[in-house]
Enzyme design. Structure first.
Site, PDB file in Angstrom:
ATOM      1  CG  ASP A  99      -1.782  -1.227   1.285  1.00  0.00           C
ATOM      2  OD1 ASP A  99      -2.225  -1.685   0.219  1.00  0.00           O
ATOM      3  OD2 ASP A  99      -1.989  -1.739   2.391  1.00  0.00           O
ATOM      4  CG  MET A 146      -2.801  -9.967   6.452  1.00  0.00           C
ATOM      5  SD  MET A 146      -2.936 -10.083   8.215  1.00  0.00           S
ATOM      6  CE  MET A 146      -2.709 -11.806   8.454  1.00  0.00           C
ATOM      7  N   GLY A 147      -4.410  -7.490   4.057  1.00  0.00           N
ATOM      8  CA  GLY A 147      -4.049  -6.132   3.702  1.00  0.00           C
ATOM      9  C   GLY A 147      -5.135  -5.491   2.871  1.00  0.00           C
TER      10      GLY A 147
END
Length: 120
Positions: A51, A94-95
């Site tokens: 991100d 995940m994220g």
């Protein structure tokens, strides 16, 4: 304290922690705890975030690097499963943008099944 005891028990010279911003904060606390205990262990934090949410870091790890690395891991795990013939293994990612990563890993490794959440 548990981490410090483990470091002392194994007499670690160094510890590399790879992860997101929260993980890097934990790395700093662990480094300070090692210094307080006067341990010779060097604690190094490697910022990794798809991100790009690290302040002052332009790009920590790109999409291609993440998908290729995770695909290699999933492929190795898949070889273990093929050899055992009686094992199921679940890999969780995940994220924020990890659904795209999961799709790319699926395309690269040809897994049998993918379970994805409908919302985040």
């Amino acid at each position: 304290q548990g981490a410090i005891k483990t470091i002392m028990r194994h007499q670690l010279d160094g510890l590399v922690m790879v992860g997101n911003l929260a993980n890097q904060v934990d790395t700093a606390f662990l480094a300070e705890a090692c210094a307080a205990e006067r341990l010779p262990t060097k604690v190094i934090g490697v910022p990794v975030s798809l991100d790009c949410n690290f302040p002052f870091v332009q790009q920590s790890v790109g999409f291609d690097t993440v998908t290729r690395t995770l695909s290699a891991f999933v492929g190795t795990i898949g070889n273990l499963v093929k050899a055992s013939r009686n094992m199921w293994i679940f890999v969780r990612t995940m994220g924020d943008a990890w659904s795209h990563v999961a799709v790319q890993i699926t395309l690269q490794t040809h897994v049998h099944m993918v379970l994805m959440s409908g919302s985040q």
